[in-house]
Design a protein around this motif. Structure first.
Motif, PDB file in Angstrom:
ATOM      1  N   GLY A 163       0.828  -1.206   0.000  1.00 21.92           N
ATOM      2  CA  GLY A 163       0.000   0.000   0.000  1.00 21.92           C
ATOM      3  C   GLY A 163       0.851   1.239   0.000  1.00 21.92           C
ATOM      4  N   SER A 164       0.298   2.335  -0.444  1.00 29.92           N
ATOM      5  CA  SER A 164       1.077   3.566  -0.427  1.00 29.92           C
ATOM      6  C   SER A 164       0.151   4.753  -0.644  1.00 29.92           C
ATOM      7  CB  SER A 164       2.129   3.526  -1.523  1.00 29.92           C
ATOM      8  OG  SER A 164       1.517   3.254  -2.745  1.00 29.92           O
ATOM      9  N   SER A 165       0.651   5.905  -0.318  1.00 29.18           N
ATOM     10  CA  SER A 165      -0.142   7.103  -0.536  1.00 29.18           C
ATOM     11  C   SER A 165       0.359   7.818  -1.780  1.00 29.18           C
ATOM     12  CB  SER A 165       0.005   8.039   0.656  1.00 29.18           C
ATOM     13  OG  SER A 165       1.304   8.559   0.639  1.00 29.18           O
ATOM     14  N   ASP A 166      -0.389   8.840  -2.195  1.00 27.00           N
ATOM     15  CA  ASP A 166       0.071   9.628  -3.336  1.00 27.00           C
ATOM     16  C   ASP A 166       1.452  10.186  -3.041  1.00 27.00           C
ATOM     17  OD1 ASP A 166      -2.230   9.082  -4.528  1.00 27.00           O
ATOM     18  OD2 ASP A 166      -3.185  11.021  -4.142  1.00 27.00           O
ATOM     19  N   ASN A 167       1.590  10.656  -1.778  1.00 29.75           N
ATOM     20  CA  ASN A 167       2.846  11.248  -1.356  1.00 29.75           C
ATOM     21  C   ASN A 167       4.018  10.295  -1.546  1.00 29.75           C
ATOM     22  OD1 ASN A 167       4.446  13.211  -0.321  1.00 29.75           O
ATOM     23  ND2 ASN A 167       4.033  12.726   1.823  1.00 29.75           N
TER      24      ASN A 167
ATOM     25  N   THR B 235      -4.198   5.254   1.134  1.00 27.20           N
ATOM     26  CA  THR B 235      -3.763   4.698   2.415  1.00 27.20           C
ATOM     27  C   THR B 235      -2.518   5.452   2.902  1.00 27.20           C
ATOM     28  OG1 THR B 235      -4.511   2.528   1.698  1.00 27.20           O
ATOM     29  CG2 THR B 235      -3.010   2.590   3.590  1.00 27.20           C
ATOM     30  N   PRO B 236      -2.584   6.029   4.108  1.00 28.92           N
ATOM     31  CA  PRO B 236      -1.385   6.728   4.594  1.00 28.92           C
ATOM     32  C   PRO B 236      -0.198   5.772   4.742  1.00 28.92           C
ATOM     33  CG  PRO B 236      -3.300   7.316   5.893  1.00 28.92           C
ATOM     34  CD  PRO B 236      -3.716   6.164   5.028  1.00 28.92           C
TER      35      PRO B 236
ATOM     36  N   GLY C  18      -5.241   0.868   9.862  1.00 32.56           N
ATOM     37  CA  GLY C  18      -5.296   0.692   8.415  1.00 32.56           C
ATOM     38  C   GLY C  18      -4.181   1.409   7.677  1.00 32.56           C
ATOM     39  N   TYR C  19      -3.086   1.700   8.387  1.00 29.84           N
ATOM     40  CA  TYR C  19      -1.959   2.373   7.735  1.00 29.84           C
ATOM     41  C   TYR C  19      -1.053   1.349   7.054  1.00 29.84           C
ATOM     42  CZ  TYR C  19      -3.124   6.434  10.684  1.00 29.84           C
ATOM     43  OH  TYR C  19      -3.751   7.467  11.294  1.00 29.84           O
ATOM     44  N   ASP C  20      -0.353   1.831   6.045  1.00 28.91           N
ATOM     45  CA  ASP C  20       0.683   1.036   5.393  1.00 28.91           C
ATOM     46  C   ASP C  20       1.987   1.356   6.112  1.00 28.91           C
ATOM     47  OD1 ASP C  20       2.651   0.038   3.773  1.00 28.91           O
ATOM     48  OD2 ASP C  20       2.015   1.085   1.963  1.00 28.91           O
TER      49      ASP C  20
END
Ligand code: AHR
Length: 326
Positions: free
Chosen positions: A25-29, A36-37, A66-68
């Motif tokens: 999982g990953s965020s846009d950032n 997903t943060p 629910g964080y990556d």
């Protein structure tokens, strides 16, 4: 996680450690394709029971939110932690949790994170910096008070008369410095309590045993008590005392810090007199802080959150051991 993601980290470091978990999982950032943060956790190492419980607590709390979680641990070396931290900054994670092996030497990487607007939570051990804006909040145990509690307990137990040997943690680590100073404050008015030797056992069982063996060789029967900055070193000391044909907790009184299960087992077996708790289950507090930061409520966080700890003596151990969570 591919090696390419950690260009600065040596192969030995990468192969010896499970540097990253949950990289899917990953965020846009962080360059991913969902919301997903992505939270990075830079741990000190995996050198004792307390540390492993701490790592599990952070990983479980991240999963609950629910964080990556991207995980790195430094094998007790600051340089490894700095490389991992920098790499997470380069990846553009949403927040970094840092458990710093030593207090000083963090300004450069913290500044790097600040420039990229990556918030940092300092967990467990403290950092020393002139610019406190480099991190959002610190969460951890009151390790100075732990040292004081150990000193007070020992002075009372020994009736104000004892020759003490001390097993310190890693040099430069905040719990080492604080447990060293807190203990001395507690015994400052006890002229009969004398620290005859003090050396680092690096918070490790094997090193604690090795240092205790050297203390026993040098001071033998003169040693009345051991003060160990953590339980793992106390357990190493217990082994050394037994190997020397003496009875731990009887011939030599032992007080340590952490309150891990192995310490309770040693107390139930009559081999350890007292442990001052240092709760490693800090993951939920860390993730609550992260959640606040990510939802724009960082200003609601205290700069420092200290976790309250208790003192457990041998006599209580059998009654409480089953309720222990780590
Ligand atoms: O920072 C907390 C200390 O670090 C614990 O007492 C010890 O066991 C660990 O390595």
């Amino acid at each position: 996680m591919s090696m390419k993601s950690f260009p600065l980290i040596q192969l030995t470091f990468l192969s010896a450690l499970m540097l990253i978990v949950g990289c899917g999982g990953s965020s846009d950032n962080a360059g991913g394709d969902d919301d997903t943060p992505v939270i990075a956790f830079v741990q000190t190492g995996a050198d004792n029971d307390w540390r492993n419980a701490h790592t599990v607590s952070v990983k479980e709390a991240a999963a609950d939110k629910g964080y990556d979680l991207r995980f790195a641990e430094g094998q007790s070396k600051q340089e490894n932690q700095i490389k991992a931290f920098s790499s997470f900054v380069n990846q553009g994670v949403d927040a970094i949790i840092l458990a710093p092996i030593v207090e000083t030497g963090w300004d450069n990487v913290l500044e790097k994170a600040k420039k990229r607007n990556i918030p940092v939570v300092i967990l467990d051990r403290k950092v020393k910096t002139d610019d406190e804006s480099l991190y959002v909040t610190y969460i951890g145990a009151d390790t100075y008070t732990e040292g004081k509690k150990a000193g007070k307990w020992l002075a009372e137990k020994m009736g104000g008369q004892a020759k003490v040997v001390e097993l310190q943690g890693n040099p430069g680590a905040s719990p080492t410095i604080n447990r060293f100073n807190g203990f001395r404050e507690a015994i400052a008015d006890q002229s009969g309590i004398e620290i005859i030797a003090s050396q680092s056992g690096e918070f490790r069982r094997s090193k604690g045993k090795e240092v205790m063996e050297a203390f026993l060789k040098k001071y033998g029967d003169d040693i009345d008590a051991v003060y160990a900055h953590n339980d793992d070193m106390a357990i190493g000391a217990i082994q050394a005392i037994e190997d020397a044909g003496m009875k731990p907790a009887e011939d030599i009184v032992i007080v340590s810090v952490d309150g891990v299960r192995a310490a309770f087992e040693a107390m139930v077996d009559g081999k350890l007199n007292c442990t001052v708790e240092c709760n490693p289950l800090q993951g939920p507090l860390a993730m609550e802080a992260v959640e606040k930061i990510l939802s724009g409520q960082a200003d609601q966080l205290d700069k420092v959150t200290l976790i309250e700890d208790s003192v457990f003596e041998m006599e209580q151990a059998a009654d409480v051991i089953e309720s222990r969570k780590y």
